[in-house]
Design a protein around this motif. Structure first.
Motif: not given
Length: 329
Positions: A282-295
């Motif tokens: 799930y590439t899109r979910l990985r993007v959202m996970g990375l954004l969560m981590l960045a936040w």
């Protein structure tokens, strides 16, 4: 048919020849298929029906006419074809991790006869809803959702998965009108009732339940009730049966822990959410996970945010890019 896994985005849709091939695979011969049609209509002989079916084989993706309608009425859509179309209509399938333009190309290829003349068209219509949402076009998403509602009205109970999908996307669309919109709760309540009564595989049930909890928790977080939102995520099964459901659970937990000041726990579980996304493709979910981590990481999160932006750009996903931009503000 060489591929019946539901995950062959390179196939140029389904033709009448493919449809008949699937029926012959199931019934052994074209003659057996013809006999079934004869049983449902007085006055036809098997030889003439076989000739009609051979002509139908040459129709490609054109209107199937009377014989196409008779095939669909008597046999429905073969399971091997339905499975492939369903893959495009369920939000928690990896189809929605393809680039936006490629998703639209595939939906257009499959939105032709025989699929567009069959019950299975509801999955293509649901795919168009998700594509519009990914493109940030709420008006188009609303229009496609109305078409889904019209199609669902004539479908039997074994399409309850499509009904749950439709209720969830209607709730998501309604949430764009701001907090406190009663249409959100109405749609999510409908999804919950359908989910409670539907016969589903465990993995599908887990994914639908995780999505329902995620949308309810979003409303709570939006209202500032982070403790209740966290409790909703904590109510989800701890067992990992499907990467999508596990991602939704852990991303929600990470958000809640961070909001309640439990930053170390939040960081660890955000990393775990990214792993679930990767494990499921799930590439899109990985993007959202990375954004969560960045936040969660604050000033130290810029590398994760940069990776998220690069992936979202390659996917051509405006919705994800807007999330990246919001993360910067």
């Amino acid at each position: 048919m060489a591929d019946t896994t539901g995950q062959n985005p390179g196939h140029p849709g389904i033709t009448w020849a493919d449809f008949l091939s699937a029926l012959v695979d199931h019934h052994d011969t074209l003659t057996a298929v013809a006999w079934r049609l004869v049983e449902h209509a007085d006055g036809d002989d098997v030889a003439s029906v076989e000739r009609a079916l051979r002509r139908l084989r040459t129709r490609g993706q054109k209107d199937g006419g009377v014989w196409g309608q008779r095939l669909l009425r008597v046999f429905g859509v073969p399971a091997s074809i339905e499975q492939r179309v369903r893959w495009m209509g369920v939000y928690h399938s990896p189809f929605n991790d393809l680039p936006v333009a490629l998703c639209l190309d595939q939906l257009r290829l499959w939105d032709r006869p025989p699929v567009s003349e069959s019950r299975a068209r509801v999955w293509v219509q649901l795919g168009h809803v998700t594509h519009a949402l990914r493109s940030g076009d709420i008006a188009q998403a609303t229009l496609h959702a109305r078409r889904v509602r019209d199609t669902l009205g004539a479908l039997p109970a074994d399409y309850d998965a499509a009904r749950i999908e439709h209720a969830l996307v209607e709730g998501f669309i309604a949430s764009h009108d701001g907090s406190g919109n009663p249409a959100v709760d109405a749609a999510l309540d409908r999804a919950e009732r359908l989910l409670a009564a539907a016969t589903l595989a465990d993995e599908d049930r887990d994914c639908f339940r995780a999505r329902l909890v995620d949308q309810r928790a979003y409303q709570k977080n939006r209202a500032g009730d982070h403790a209740t939102a966290l409790a909703l995520y904590e109510s989800l099964p701890a067992i990992d049966r499907h990467p999508f459901a596990s991602y939704r659970r852990d991303a929600g937990l990470a958000y809640g822990y961070h909001k309640l000041g439990r930053t170390q726990e939040a960081t660890a579980i955000a990393h775990r959410a990214c792993e679930h996304a990767g494990d499921g493709g799930y590439t899109r979910l990985r993007v959202m996970g990375l954004l969560m981590l960045a936040w969660i990481q604050g000033a130290d999160g810029e590398p994760a945010r940069a990776r998220a932006r690069a992936i979202a750009t390659r996917l051509g996903d405006d919705q994800l890019l807007r999330r990246v931009d919001r993360g910067k503000s």
